[in-house]
Design a protein around this motif. Structure first.
Motif, PDB file in Angstrom:
ATOM      1  N   ASN A  91       9.074 -18.768 -46.440  1.00 22.72           N
ATOM      2  CA  ASN A  91      10.420 -18.230 -46.679  1.00 22.72           C
ATOM      3  C   ASN A  91      11.036 -17.827 -45.342  1.00 22.72           C
ATOM      4  OD1 ASN A  91      12.746 -16.973 -47.458  1.00 22.72           O
ATOM      5  ND2 ASN A  91      11.779 -15.440 -48.762  1.00 22.72           N
ATOM      6  N   PRO A  92      11.825 -18.710 -44.721  1.00 23.85           N
ATOM      7  CA  PRO A  92      12.373 -18.414 -43.397  1.00 23.85           C
ATOM      8  C   PRO A  92      13.382 -17.273 -43.397  1.00 23.85           C
ATOM      9  CG  PRO A  92      13.342 -20.415 -44.279  1.00 23.85           C
ATOM     10  CD  PRO A  92      12.235 -20.031 -45.220  1.00 23.85           C
ATOM     11  N   ARG A  93      13.895 -16.890 -44.578  1.00 24.47           N
ATOM     12  CA  ARG A  93      14.856 -15.793 -44.638  1.00 24.47           C
ATOM     13  C   ARG A  93      14.207 -14.443 -44.373  1.00 24.47           C
ATOM     14  NH1 ARG A  93      15.968 -19.231 -48.658  1.00 24.47           N
ATOM     15  NH2 ARG A  93      14.826 -17.999 -50.193  1.00 24.47           N
ATOM     16  N   GLN A  94      12.876 -14.403 -44.439  1.00 24.42           N
ATOM     17  CA  GLN A  94      12.151 -13.173 -44.145  1.00 24.42           C
ATOM     18  C   GLN A  94      11.979 -13.059 -42.630  1.00 24.42           C
ATOM     19  OE1 GLN A  94      10.731 -10.577 -46.091  1.00 24.42           O
ATOM     20  NE2 GLN A  94      12.085 -11.349 -47.681  1.00 24.42           N
ATOM     21  N   ASN A  95      12.996 -12.565 -41.965  1.00 26.05           N
ATOM     22  CA  ASN A  95      12.959 -12.434 -40.516  1.00 26.05           C
ATOM     23  C   ASN A  95      13.816 -11.267 -40.067  1.00 26.05           C
ATOM     24  OD1 ASN A  95      15.739 -13.365 -39.354  1.00 26.05           O
ATOM     25  ND2 ASN A  95      15.252 -14.906 -40.916  1.00 26.05           N
ATOM     26  N   LYS A  96      13.609 -10.846 -38.830  1.00 23.71           N
ATOM     27  CA  LYS A  96      14.446  -9.815 -38.211  1.00 23.71           C
ATOM     28  C   LYS A  96      15.013 -10.364 -36.909  1.00 23.71           C
ATOM     29  CE  LYS A  96      12.508  -5.519 -40.048  1.00 23.71           C
ATOM     30  NZ  LYS A  96      11.994  -4.169 -39.673  1.00 23.71           N
ATOM     31  N   ALA A  97      16.283 -10.090 -36.691  1.00 26.74           N
ATOM     32  CA  ALA A  97      16.967 -10.615 -35.511  1.00 26.74           C
ATOM     33  C   ALA A  97      16.421  -9.988 -34.236  1.00 26.74           C
ATOM     34  CB  ALA A  97      18.464 -10.359 -35.622  1.00 26.74           C
ATOM     35  N   LEU A  98      16.251 -10.809 -33.220  1.00 22.48           N
ATOM     36  CA  LEU A  98      15.808 -10.339 -31.908  1.00 22.48           C
ATOM     37  C   LEU A  98      17.011  -9.751 -31.168  1.00 22.48           C
ATOM     38  CD1 LEU A  98      13.224 -10.453 -30.001  1.00 22.48           C
ATOM     39  CD2 LEU A  98      14.351 -12.424 -28.933  1.00 22.48           C
ATOM     40  N   PRO A  99      16.877  -8.547 -30.608  1.00 29.17           N
ATOM     41  CA  PRO A  99      17.999  -7.983 -29.845  1.00 29.17           C
ATOM     42  C   PRO A  99      18.378  -8.889 -28.674  1.00 29.17           C
ATOM     43  CG  PRO A  99      16.312  -6.323 -30.256  1.00 29.17           C
ATOM     44  CD  PRO A  99      15.726  -7.637 -30.671  1.00 29.17           C
ATOM     45  N   ALA A 100      19.649  -8.890 -28.343  1.00 28.51           N
ATOM     46  CA  ALA A 100      20.136  -9.730 -27.242  1.00 28.51           C
ATOM     47  C   ALA A 100      19.550  -9.311 -25.907  1.00 28.51           C
ATOM     48  CB  ALA A 100      21.661  -9.661 -27.191  1.00 28.51           C
ATOM     49  N   THR A 101      19.037  -8.080 -25.834  1.00 28.45           N
ATOM     50  CA  THR A 101      18.453  -7.588 -24.576  1.00 28.45           C
ATOM     51  C   THR A 101      17.054  -8.132 -24.319  1.00 28.45           C
ATOM     52  OG1 THR A 101      17.684  -5.630 -25.767  1.00 28.45           O
ATOM     53  CG2 THR A 101      19.798  -5.464 -24.608  1.00 28.45           C
ATOM     54  N   LEU A 102      16.434  -8.774 -25.329  1.00 30.59           N
ATOM     55  CA  LEU A 102      15.078  -9.296 -25.180  1.00 30.59           C
ATOM     56  C   LEU A 102      15.111 -10.816 -25.034  1.00 30.59           C
ATOM     57  CD1 LEU A 102      13.083  -7.200 -27.813  1.00 30.59           C
ATOM     58  CD2 LEU A 102      13.227  -6.842 -25.350  1.00 30.59           C
ATOM     59  N   LYS A 103      14.258 -11.322 -24.178  1.00 29.17           N
ATOM     60  CA  LYS A 103      14.169 -12.760 -23.936  1.00 29.17           C
ATOM     61  C   LYS A 103      13.245 -13.400 -24.972  1.00 29.17           C
ATOM     62  CE  LYS A 103      13.062 -16.139 -20.324  1.00 29.17           C
ATOM     63  NZ  LYS A 103      12.564 -16.319 -18.937  1.00 29.17           N
ATOM     64  N   PRO A 104      13.686 -14.443 -25.664  1.00 34.01           N
ATOM     65  CA  PRO A 104      12.827 -15.091 -26.668  1.00 34.01           C
ATOM     66  C   PRO A 104      11.654 -15.816 -26.030  1.00 34.01           C
ATOM     67  CG  PRO A 104      14.833 -16.346 -26.346  1.00 34.01           C
ATOM     68  CD  PRO A 104      15.008 -15.077 -25.560  1.00 34.01           C
ATOM     69  N   GLU A 105      10.657 -16.121 -26.868  1.00 31.39           N
ATOM     70  CA  GLU A 105       9.464 -16.848 -26.439  1.00 31.39           C
ATOM     71  C   GLU A 105       9.433 -18.197 -27.163  1.00 31.39           C
ATOM     72  OE1 GLU A 105       7.165 -16.120 -24.288  1.00 31.39           O
ATOM     73  OE2 GLU A 105       7.527 -14.017 -23.815  1.00 31.39           O
ATOM     74  N   PRO A 106      10.035 -19.233 -26.598  1.00 28.02           N
ATOM     75  CA  PRO A 106      10.062 -20.548 -27.278  1.00 28.02           C
ATOM     76  C   PRO A 106       8.674 -21.086 -27.614  1.00 28.02           C
ATOM     77  CG  PRO A 106      11.594 -20.507 -25.427  1.00 28.02           C
ATOM     78  CD  PRO A 106      10.776 -19.248 -25.327  1.00 28.02           C
ATOM     79  N   ARG A 107       7.642 -20.662 -26.899  1.00 25.63           N
ATOM     80  CA  ARG A 107       6.283 -21.152 -27.138  1.00 25.63           C
ATOM     81  C   ARG A 107       5.813 -20.838 -28.552  1.00 25.63           C
ATOM     82  NH1 ARG A 107       1.505 -18.866 -27.358  1.00 25.63           N
ATOM     83  NH2 ARG A 107       2.374 -16.848 -26.770  1.00 25.63           N
ATOM     84  N   ILE A 108       6.287 -19.735 -29.119  1.00 25.58           N
ATOM     85  CA  ILE A 108       5.830 -19.346 -30.453  1.00 25.58           C
ATOM     86  C   ILE A 108       6.894 -19.610 -31.513  1.00 25.58           C
ATOM     87  CG2 ILE A 108       4.122 -17.658 -29.688  1.00 25.58           C
ATOM     88  CD1 ILE A 108       6.179 -15.460 -30.153  1.00 25.58           C
ATOM     89  N   GLU A 109       7.835 -20.497 -31.207  1.00 24.07           N
ATOM     90  CA  GLU A 109       8.827 -20.880 -32.214  1.00 24.07           C
ATOM     91  C   GLU A 109       8.137 -21.656 -33.330  1.00 24.07           C
ATOM     92  OE1 GLU A 109      13.162 -23.164 -32.559  1.00 24.07           O
ATOM     93  OE2 GLU A 109      11.926 -23.383 -30.749  1.00 24.07           O
ATOM     94  N   VAL A 110       8.495 -21.365 -34.563  1.00 21.96           N
ATOM     95  CA  VAL A 110       7.904 -22.028 -35.725  1.00 21.96           C
ATOM     96  C   VAL A 110       8.493 -23.433 -35.866  1.00 21.96           C
ATOM     97  CG1 VAL A 110       7.640 -21.939 -38.232  1.00 21.96           C
ATOM     98  CG2 VAL A 110       7.523 -19.835 -36.877  1.00 21.96           C
ATOM     99  N   LYS A 111       7.614 -24.398 -36.114  1.00 19.46           N
ATOM    100  CA  LYS A 111       8.021 -25.800 -36.205  1.00 19.46           C
ATOM    101  C   LYS A 111       7.613 -26.400 -37.554  1.00 19.46           C
ATOM    102  CE  LYS A 111       9.516 -26.100 -31.894  1.00 19.46           C
ATOM    103  NZ  LYS A 111      10.951 -26.347 -31.592  1.00 19.46           N
ATOM    104  N   PRO A 112       8.294 -27.464 -37.989  1.00 16.08           N
ATOM    105  CA  PRO A 112       7.871 -28.152 -39.205  1.00 16.08           C
ATOM    106  C   PRO A 112       6.417 -28.624 -39.080  1.00 16.08           C
ATOM    107  CG  PRO A 112      10.025 -28.917 -38.523  1.00 16.08           C
ATOM    108  CD  PRO A 112       9.517 -28.055 -37.410  1.00 16.08           C
TER     109      PRO A 112
END
Length: 306
Positions: free
Chosen positions: A195-216
């Motif tokens: 269920n991808p809707r179960q998420n919390k938005a990352l604050p704009a002040t934090l840099k994302p980690e593309p390495r742990i992005e969820v993939k099909p």
């Protein structure tokens, strides 16, 4: 209000209104205020901090709502009630089909289904049959052994390359909007489907980690939750939104190069849900809090499955 209630008192936190039922049907007003649009309006009016927020009665009374004729209101209510009843029947049918599918799956593996014992105030069980103490865990018909089935047994560590988990920064208390990065919540995998809707938005002040992005094609499982939801797992489907990251409490399987010839991901996902695997998972739980149990990566990799 239920007919059985003869007297009731309310505090100042619960204003009581008498509705003009020549203009509005109470059940219609209830439906209006429960729809997504008006829930957002009410959330916008709420003020206060900590664990309690309030809406001034004057603000509530100033809201404008659609007001069709009484006959139309009753038609809307009847259609809603019919839809709810149909949904309940469909859910019951789906639950029965899911139960039968698991029974058929176990039968295909040569395994028997677990039989629940009638709970008693006291019960006895041989020490040799206790993998871990706990009434809920041990009030079954003995230990379920995957080796009793038709096929040889392997460890999960032999069937995948590894497990990795994600990151749990302090996020915003809302789901991500378009083009925002977000971190998954445990609810994303808790009920067996992703269920991808179960998420919390990352604050704009934090840099994302593309390495742990969820993939099909990812296979995710929870490593912490209440006992019955630890080890809950789900496969990520093709239409997963972009910019979703794993949280620290969710593991992702890393596949072997020739994964399709070793064990199909869909098979692993289905097998981890059978009682024989659930018993192994719950036997390996740690943690003193009744609302937050954990399972370690070595314990998950040591799971034995057909």
């Amino acid at each position: 209000m239920p007919d059985t209630v003869s007297k009731i008192a309310v505090s100042a936190e619960y204003p009581v209104y008498d509705l003009n039922q020549n203009k509005i049907v109470p059940a219609f007003l209830d439906l209006v205020l429960r729809c997504d649009y008006f829930k957002k309006v009410l959330d916008g009016l709420a003020h206060g901090g900590g664990t309690k927020t309030r809406i001034h009665p004057e603000q509530l009374e100033a809201m404008k709502i659609p007001l069709p004729p009484i006959a139309v209101q009753k038609t809307i209510i009847n259609r809603w009630q019919t839809a709810i009843a149909e949904a309940a029947r469909a859910e019951a049918q789906a639950a029965q089909l899911e139960k039968q599918a698991q029974t058929d799956f176990l039968h295909a593996l040569g395994l028997r289904a677990a039989e629940e014992l009638k709970p008693h105030r006291a019960f006895a069980v041989h020490w040799s049959n206790i993998g871990r103490w706990g009434a809920a865990l041990n009030q079954t018909d003995g230990r379920l052994n995957v080796a009793d089935g038709t096929y040889p047994v392997a460890r999960l560590a032999d069937l995948i390359a590894d497990l990795e988990n994600g990151w749990s920064p302090k996020c915003l208390d809302r789901p991500a909007e378009k083009d925002e990065w977000s971190v998954l919540k445990l609810g994303a995998v808790s009920f067996g489907t992703f269920n991808p809707r179960q998420n919390k938005a990352l604050p704009a002040t934090l840099k994302p980690e593309p390495r742990i992005e969820v993939k099909p094609g990812d296979w995710l499982m929870s490593r912490a939750n209440i006992a019955r939801l630890v080890g809950a797992c789900a496969l990520v489907q093709k239409d997963v939104p972009a910019r979703l990251m794993l949280c620290d409490k969710i593991f992702r399987a890393l596949w072997q190069r020739d994964q399709e010839t070793i064990a199909l991901p869909a098979y692993l996902d289905a097998t981890l849900k059978i009682p024989h695997l659930r018993q192994q998972i719950e036997s390996a739980l740690t943690g003193t809090s009744p609302t937050m149990k954990n399972i370690s990566k070595p314990s998950l990799l040591a799971l034995r499955l057909p």
